[in-house]
Design a protein around this motif. Structure first.
Motif, PDB file in Angstrom:
ATOM      1  N   PHE A 145       0.429  63.446  62.922  1.00  0.00           N
ATOM      2  CA  PHE A 145       0.228  61.993  62.967  1.00  0.00           C
ATOM      3  C   PHE A 145       0.841  61.340  61.715  1.00  0.00           C
ATOM      4  O   PHE A 145       1.472  60.275  61.805  1.00  0.00           O
ATOM      5  CB  PHE A 145      -1.266  61.662  63.055  1.00  0.00           C
ATOM      6  N   ALA A 146       0.700  62.007  60.563  1.00  0.00           N
ATOM      7  CA  ALA A 146       1.232  61.452  59.305  1.00  0.00           C
ATOM      8  C   ALA A 146       2.750  61.284  59.412  1.00  0.00           C
ATOM      9  O   ALA A 146       3.311  60.266  58.965  1.00  0.00           O
ATOM     10  CB  ALA A 146       0.873  62.361  58.131  1.00  0.00           C
ATOM     11  N   LEU A 147       3.424  62.271  60.010  1.00  0.00           N
ATOM     12  CA  LEU A 147       4.873  62.177  60.175  1.00  0.00           C
ATOM     13  C   LEU A 147       5.229  61.100  61.200  1.00  0.00           C
ATOM     14  O   LEU A 147       6.164  60.310  60.997  1.00  0.00           O
ATOM     15  CB  LEU A 147       5.426  63.548  60.612  1.00  0.00           C
ATOM     16  N   PHE A 148       4.473  61.061  62.277  1.00  0.00           N
ATOM     17  CA  PHE A 148       4.686  60.043  63.325  1.00  0.00           C
ATOM     18  C   PHE A 148       4.591  58.634  62.710  1.00  0.00           C
ATOM     19  O   PHE A 148       5.447  57.770  62.918  1.00  0.00           O
ATOM     20  CB  PHE A 148       3.622  60.257  64.416  1.00  0.00           C
ATOM     21  N   LEU A 149       3.574  58.437  61.897  1.00  0.00           N
ATOM     22  CA  LEU A 149       3.329  57.123  61.301  1.00  0.00           C
ATOM     23  C   LEU A 149       4.425  56.775  60.290  1.00  0.00           C
ATOM     24  O   LEU A 149       4.959  55.665  60.257  1.00  0.00           O
ATOM     25  CB  LEU A 149       1.960  57.141  60.606  1.00  0.00           C
ATOM     26  N   ARG A 150       4.777  57.761  59.450  1.00  0.00           N
ATOM     27  CA  ARG A 150       5.815  57.553  58.444  1.00  0.00           C
ATOM     28  C   ARG A 150       7.126  57.120  59.103  1.00  0.00           C
ATOM     29  O   ARG A 150       7.777  56.182  58.663  1.00  0.00           O
ATOM     30  CB  ARG A 150       6.008  58.860  57.667  1.00  0.00           C
ATOM     31  N   LYS A 151       7.492  57.851  60.163  1.00  0.00           N
ATOM     32  CA  LYS A 151       8.760  57.525  60.843  1.00  0.00           C
ATOM     33  C   LYS A 151       8.683  56.162  61.525  1.00  0.00           C
ATOM     34  O   LYS A 151       9.651  55.398  61.516  1.00  0.00           O
ATOM     35  CB  LYS A 151       9.122  58.633  61.839  1.00  0.00           C
TER      36      LYS A 151
END
Ligand code: FES
Length: 570
Positions: free
Chosen positions: A22-28
Motif C-alpha cells: 500500500f505504501a508503494l501504491f500510495l507513493r506512486k
C-alpha cells in the motif's frame, strides 16, 4: 532499511504504514500527480540536492546545474528528482554560517536517509555548504558526488581586476585608512561580485572544492570551472551520468574514503595555501567516518609541502586563472611525490589513474614548480604553548614575515561587543607592535566561531600606515583574508581555556618557526586569575542554541556535534 538492500528506486525506504504494498501504491499515486509514468518510476532514482536560494548568490546557478545534472542522469537511464535543503551564504547567516553548518549537515543526512534514493548529487559551493553536505552524505552512507557551483568571474574597478573577497577586505582597509573616499568605496561595492558563483580567490569555497576533488569526491578537474561557463554545465551533466553508474555499482564514498584520501586533502590544503577553515571542515568530515585528523601530522606535512598556487590571498591570481592553467590536475602533477596515488575516487579509479589521464602541459604561470614556489612551506602551521594547549593555527603564507617571531604587550578584547566599542576609540592606548587578543568567539563562545579573527587594525594606527599586527583569537578567519592572524586557539575562552585569563599588558610570545604561542605569565598567577574569574558561559535554555552549546566540539575536532561523529554501531 539499509542501502545494501536489493530494492531500488521508488521501492526503497517506504513510508511505514504497516503495509509496504500500500505504501508503494500510495507513493506512486502521489508522484504521478507530477506527470510521471510507471516506466519512469521503475528506474533507479538519483536525488539532486538543490541549494538555490534568493539569499545565496554563490548558488545563483544552482537551478541551471540541477537541470544539466538531470540531463546526465536521464541519458544514463535513471530518474532524477531534485529536492531542497538548507542553503547557507556567508553574508546571510546570523550570527555566522558556521553556527548553522551542522544543522545543514543534519538536514542533508536525514533527507538522504528519508527519500528513496539510489544515489545523490550534492549541489553546493559557498563555504560551509560543501563540508555540511559531505558530512551528511558520509553519515547517510550512499553513493554521492559533490557538484560545486563554481567560482565567480572577476570584475574591474577603474581598470583594476577585482573579485570577492580578498579585494573586499583590501579596499575596506584602504577606506578605513582614509585612502579611498565614499564614492570610490561605493563603486568598489558594485564591482566586487560581477557574477553568481563562489568567491574567486583561494578562500574557503575554493579550498573546499579542491580538497573535495583531491579526496576523490568530485568529477576529475571539476573544482575550478567558473560558475558562468559551458565547462561548469558540462561538469554537471557528466556528474549526472557518473552518479547513475555509481548507483548501479553501489560505490559508496563512505566505504572507500580512508586515511590516504584524508591525507591527500591535507596535502592539497597546504599546496594551495588554502583557507584555515579547511582544516576544521576536514576534521569534521573525516570525523563522520571515525578518521581522526591529527594536527601534528598537519604541521609535519606543512613542513615539506610548498605553496605552489599563485592565487590571492597568498599570491595574485583568481580561480578562473587556475582553471585555465589546468585546474587540480596541474597541482596533482606538481606534488605527485607527496600524494597517496592509490587512493580510490568516485570515478572507480585511483587518484593516480585519473592523474595520468589528465596531463595539462601547456605554458602557464599560476601553478609553480615545487623548486620555485610561492612559499617554501605549507601555508598553515600549528602552534602550541600555554596559551593554546590543544593547538592554534596560523596561515603563515598570508602573514607578514617580520611578525612571524614577535614578543609584545597584549591588548585584550573580551568579545565582539567590546571590540566594536573600543577598536576605533581614539583615546585607547594602541601601539603598532601590540598583540591584539579577541576571546569568546570560539565554538561555544560566540557561538559558532565567527570569522572575526581578522581583528581590524585600530583606525588611528591604520591612518598612521600600520598594515599588519599579530592578532590572536579562538575564532576563525575568512579564507580570503590575510595578515599575521593566530586562530582556533583551543581550548576556547568560553570553556575556561587559558585565553580567558589573559590581561591587557601581559606579554605574549609568538614564534612560528618554533611553533610556539606562549603567555609569559607564571602558572601560579594564571591559576589565581582562574579562581578569581566569574562563571563561564551558561547553556541556552532551548532550541538549536541549546543543542549547539551542549554538543559542539572544539576546533581540533572540527566543531562538529559530538553525537554526530563516528559511524553507526549496528
Ligand atoms: Fe559564498 Fe564566499 S561568500 S563563497
Amino acid at each position: 532499511m539499509s542501502f545494501e538492500d536489493d530494492v531500488t528506486g521508488m521501492k526503497r525506504r517506504l513510508t511505514r504504514y504497516g503495509d509496504d504494498e500500500f505504501a508503494l501504491f500510495l507513493r506512486k499515486a502521489f508522484i504521478k500527480g507530477m506527470g510521471l509514468g510507471d516506466e519512469a518510476l521503475a528506474k533507479p532514482v538519483i536525488g539532486i540536492i538543490n541549494t538555490q536560494s534568493d539569499f545565496n548568490p554563490c548558488h545563483g546557478n544552482s537551478d541551471e546545474l540541477v537541470q544539466c545534472a538531470k540531463d546526465g542522469v536521464l541519458a544514463a537511464g535513471a530518474l532524477p528528482l531534485a529536492f531542497p535543503t538548507i542553503s547557507l551564504h556567508e553574508s546571510f547567516a546570523f550570527p555566522t554560517s558556521m553556527y548553522l553548518r551542522n544543522l545543514m549537515a543534519m538536514d542533508t543526512e536525514e533527507m538522504l536517509k528519508a527519500l528513496p534514493l539510489d544515489g545523490a548529487i550534492l549541489v553546493g559551493g559557498c563555504d560551509k555548504t560543501v563540508p555540511a553536505q559531505i558530512m551528511g552524505a558520509f553519515s547517510a552512507r550512499l553513493p554521492f558526488i559533490q557538484l560545486v557551483t563554481g567560482p565567480m568571474s572577476t570584475g574591474s574597478f577603474r581598470g583594476e581586476r577585482v573579485g570577492a573577497c580578498t579585494d573586499c577586505r583590501r579596499f575596506w582597509a584602504s577606506f578605513r585608512a582614509g585612502t579611498l573616499d565614499d564614492d570610490e568605496i561605493a563603486d568598489v561595492n558594485n564591482q566586487l561580485v560581477p557574477t553568481v558563483g563562489t568567491c574567486g580567490v583561494m578562500g574557503t569555497a575554493s579550498t573546499m572544492a579542491l580538497m573535495a576533488e583531491a579526496m576523490g569526491l568530485m568529477i576529475p578537474n571539476s573544482a575550478c570551472a567558473p560558475a558562468v561557463s559551458a565547462d561548469r554545465r558540462r561538469i554537471a551533466e557528466e556528474t549526472g551520468q557518473r552518479i547513475t553508474q555509481m548507483a548501479s555499482e553501489k560505490l559508496i564514498p563512505a566505504d572507500f574514503i580512508d586515511e590516504r584520501s584524508i591525507e591527500n586533502g591535507l596535502r592539497i590544503l597546504m599546496a594551495i595555501g588554502g583557507s584555515t577553515n579547511g582544516i576544521i571542515h576536514l576534521a569534521a568530515m573525516a570525523g563522520r567516518l571515525g578518521l581522526p585528523v591529527d594536527l601534528n601530522r598537519l604541521d609535519e606535512m606543512g613542513r615539506d609541502t610548498p605553496v605552489i598556487v599563485d592565487l590571492k590571498p597568498s599570491g595574485d591570481g583568481y580561480m578562473e586563472d587556475l582553471h585555465r592553467a589546468g585546474g587540480l590536475a596541474r597541482i596533482l602533477h606538481e606534488i605527485k611525490h607527496l600524494l597517496h596515488l592509490d587512493a580510490m575516487t568516485i570515478s572507480g579509479k585511483t587518484l593516480g589513474d585519473i592523474m595520468m589521464q589528465n596531463q595539462p602541459d601547456w605554458p602557464q604561470t599560476v601553478v609553480k614548480p615545487c623548486d620555485d614556489p610561492i612559499y617554501p612551506h605549507g601555508g598553515l602551521a600549528v602552534l602550541r604553548g600555554n596559551l593554546a594547549p590543544d593547538g592554534a593555527i596560523i596561515k603563515q603564507s598570508a602573514a607578514h614575515p617580520d611578525l612571524l617571531v614577535h614578543k609584545s604587550r597584549a591588548v585584550v578584547f573580551d568579545g565582539m561587543a567590546d571590540l566594536a566599542n573600543r577598536i576605533d576609540n581614539e583615546d585607547e592606548d594602541f601601539r603598532a607592535d601590540d598583540i591584539l587578543v579577541l576571546r569568546n568567539i570560539g565554538p561555544k563562545g560566540a557561538p559558532g566561531m565567527p570569522e572575526a579573527g581578522l581583528i581590524p587594525i585600530p583606525k588611528k594606527l591604520a591612518r598612521a600606515g600600520v598594515k599588519d599586527m599579530v592578532r590572536i583569537s579562538d575564532g576563525r578567519m575568512s579564507g580570503t583574508a590575510a595578515g599575521t592572524i593566530v586562530l582556533h586557539v583551543a581550548p576556547e575562552a568560553a570553556i575556561g581555556g587559558p585565553l580567558n585569563y589573559v590581561k591587557t599588558g601581559d606579554i605574549i610570545s609568538l614564534d612560528v618557526p618554533a611553533r610556539t604561542l606562549s603567555l609569559l605569565v607564571d602558572d601560579a598567577e594564571l591559576e589565581a586569575r582562574k579562581q578569581a574569574a566569574g562563571p563561564l558561559k551558561q547553556t541556552p535554555s532551548r532550541g538549536y542554541a541549546k543543542l549547539f552549546h551542549e554538543q559542539v566540539t572544539q576546533a581540533p575536532e572540527g566543531a562538529d556535534f559530538e553525537f554526530l561523529q563516528g559511524v553507526d554501531k549496528p
